[in-house]
Design an enzyme around this catalytic site. Structure first.
Site, mmCIF file in Angstrom:
data_model
loop_
_atom_site.group_PDB
_atom_site.id
_atom_site.type_symbol
_atom_site.label_atom_id
_atom_site.label_comp_id
_atom_site.label_asym_id
_atom_site.label_seq_id
_atom_site.Cartn_x
_atom_site.Cartn_y
_atom_site.Cartn_z
ATOM 1 N N ARG A 66 0.831 -1.199 0.000
ATOM 2 C CA ARG A 66 0.000 0.000 0.000
ATOM 3 C C ARG A 66 0.879 1.268 0.000
ATOM 4 O O ARG A 66 0.561 2.257 -0.644
ATOM 5 C CB ARG A 66 -0.881 -0.065 1.258
ATOM 6 C CG ARG A 66 -1.936 0.978 1.335
ATOM 7 C CD ARG A 66 -3.160 0.578 0.558
ATOM 8 N NE ARG A 66 -4.107 1.682 0.596
ATOM 9 C CZ ARG A 66 -5.394 1.570 0.379
ATOM 10 N NH1 ARG A 66 -5.918 0.405 0.064
ATOM 11 N NH2 ARG A 66 -6.180 2.606 0.429
ATOM 12 N N THR A 109 -14.443 15.440 -1.012
ATOM 13 C CA THR A 109 -15.866 15.654 -0.794
ATOM 14 C C THR A 109 -16.500 14.358 -0.284
ATOM 15 O O THR A 109 -16.242 13.280 -0.805
ATOM 16 C CB THR A 109 -16.559 16.187 -2.066
ATOM 17 O OG1 THR A 109 -17.957 16.232 -1.829
ATOM 18 C CG2 THR A 109 -16.278 15.357 -3.290
ATOM 19 N N HIS A 110 -17.322 14.517 0.761
ATOM 20 C CA HIS A 110 -17.915 13.366 1.439
ATOM 21 C C HIS A 110 -19.431 13.533 1.473
ATOM 22 O O HIS A 110 -19.917 14.617 1.822
ATOM 23 C CB HIS A 110 -17.342 13.265 2.857
ATOM 24 C CG HIS A 110 -17.925 12.135 3.634
ATOM 25 N ND1 HIS A 110 -17.811 10.820 3.236
ATOM 26 C CD2 HIS A 110 -18.645 12.115 4.776
ATOM 27 C CE1 HIS A 110 -18.433 10.049 4.108
ATOM 28 N NE2 HIS A 110 -18.957 10.802 5.044
ATOM 29 N N ASP A 142 -6.694 14.693 5.870
ATOM 30 C CA ASP A 142 -5.635 14.374 6.831
ATOM 31 C C ASP A 142 -5.500 12.849 6.923
ATOM 32 O O ASP A 142 -6.028 12.132 6.068
ATOM 33 C CB ASP A 142 -5.898 15.049 8.190
ATOM 34 C CG ASP A 142 -7.146 14.505 8.879
ATOM 35 O OD1 ASP A 142 -7.735 13.506 8.397
ATOM 36 O OD2 ASP A 142 -7.543 15.078 9.918
ATOM 37 N N GLY A 144 -6.853 10.747 8.867
ATOM 38 C CA GLY A 144 -8.042 10.034 9.319
ATOM 39 C C GLY A 144 -9.022 9.745 8.196
ATOM 40 O O GLY A 144 -8.779 10.066 7.028
ATOM 41 N N ASP A 146 -12.202 10.854 6.759
ATOM 42 C CA ASP A 146 -13.161 11.971 6.699
ATOM 43 C C ASP A 146 -13.129 12.835 7.956
ATOM 44 O O ASP A 146 -14.157 13.347 8.399
ATOM 45 C CB ASP A 146 -14.588 11.438 6.445
ATOM 46 C CG ASP A 146 -14.675 10.640 5.154
ATOM 47 O OD1 ASP A 146 -13.969 10.998 4.185
ATOM 48 O OD2 ASP A 146 -15.416 9.642 5.112
HETATM 49 C C1 GAR Z 1 -19.840 11.392 -4.234
HETATM 50 O O1 GAR Z 1 -21.088 11.456 -3.586
HETATM 51 C C2 GAR Z 1 -18.720 11.447 -3.230
HETATM 52 O O2 GAR Z 1 -18.974 12.262 -2.131
HETATM 53 C C3 GAR Z 1 -18.635 10.019 -2.798
HETATM 54 O O3 GAR Z 1 -18.773 9.301 -3.999
HETATM 55 C C4 GAR Z 1 -19.614 10.035 -4.888
HETATM 56 C C5 GAR Z 1 -18.917 10.135 -6.221
HETATM 57 O O4 GAR Z 1 -19.777 10.561 -7.216
HETATM 58 N N1 GAR Z 1 -17.404 9.771 -2.132
HETATM 59 C C6 GAR Z 1 -17.280 9.013 -1.050
HETATM 60 O O5 GAR Z 1 -18.211 8.417 -0.544
HETATM 61 C C7 GAR Z 1 -15.876 8.935 -0.490
HETATM 62 N N2 GAR Z 1 -15.877 8.365 0.823
HETATM 63 P P1 GAR Z 1 -19.217 10.941 -8.671
HETATM 64 O O6 GAR Z 1 -18.213 9.847 -9.081
HETATM 65 O O7 GAR Z 1 -20.414 10.959 -9.547
HETATM 66 O O8 GAR Z 1 -18.555 12.289 -8.558
#
Ligand code: GAR
Length: 202
Positions: A66, A109-110, A142, A144, A146
């Site tokens: 990894r 983005t979460h 960071d 962690g 999210d």
């Molecule tokens: C988004 O909602 C993003 O926040 C999420 O995947 C989707 C991607 O959509 N990410 C996570 O859950 C990361 N933990 P997209 O490929 O259509 O932009």
């Protein structure tokens, strides 16, 4: 000056598309200089190719550990000399090697309101818990899961007849607007971190 963005994706890339569309306007202040992924054959990469943006792939399985993957990913990103790295639906955690190079200028983005429902299943976990509102969070990455300093959040209502898909789609509408607005402001105005607070402007 136009900020150079490298965007990392793992899936459909609708957030990437929103950024590509915004960057078409020179007044936006940023440009997507490359798109990377941890897998092949995804719509996110196809969107980049259609936009004429260079792409690269770093698959975890192609590396002996990894850590090697993490450093290789950092090297591939570094080749494009980004000002900002945007994780937009990138379904891998970046590690110490990546953060040594791009910590403090990588955002993610979460699809939940942090600190609630971190991890891979934000919409499902919010629905299972029974919250009446959820949303999306843009944060500085960071070590962690999210947990980084928050730059922006948007609130999205949960409807009684939602399933995971309908809720996630509603979140993604808000998420794309949040991402485009905040990354544009970061590019044009800068940003800073004061303790736990992420602030736009210098
Ligand atoms: C988004 O909602 C993003 O926040 C999420 O995947 C989707 C991607 O959509 N990410 C996570 O859950 C990361 N933990 P997209 O490929 O259509 O932009």
């Amino acid at each position: 000056m136009t900020a150079r963005l490298v965007v990392l994706v793992s899936g459909s890339g609708t957030n990437l598309q929103a950024l590509l569309d915004a960057c078409a306007d020179p007044a936006y202040g940023a440009s997507v200089v490359a798109v990377g992924a941890d897998r092949d054959d995804i719509e996110g990469l196809a969107r980049a190719e259609r936009a004429g943006v260079p792409t690269f792939v770093a698959r975890v399985g192609d590396f002996s550990s990894r850590d090697h993957w993490d450093r290789a990913l950092a090297d591939k990103v570094a080749a494009f000399e980004p000002d900002l790295v945007v994780l937009a639906g990138f379904m891998k955690l970046v590690g110490p090697g990546f953060l040594a190079a791009f910590g403090g200028r990588t955002v993610n983005t979460h699809p939940a309101l942090s600190p609630s429902f971190p991890g891979m299943h934000g919409p499902r976990d919010a629905l299972d818990y029974g919250v009446k509102v959820t949303g999306c969070t843009l944060f500085v990455v960071d070590e962690g899961v999210d947990t980084g300093v928050i730059l922006a959040q948007s609130v999205v209502p949960v409807q009684d007849d939602d399933d995971v898909e309908s809720l996630h789609e509603r979140i993604k509408v808000a998420e794309r607007a949040m991402l485009v607005d905040t990354v544009g402001r970061m590019a044009r105005e800068g940003f800073r971190v004061e303790g736990r607070r992420g602030l736009l402007g210098r």
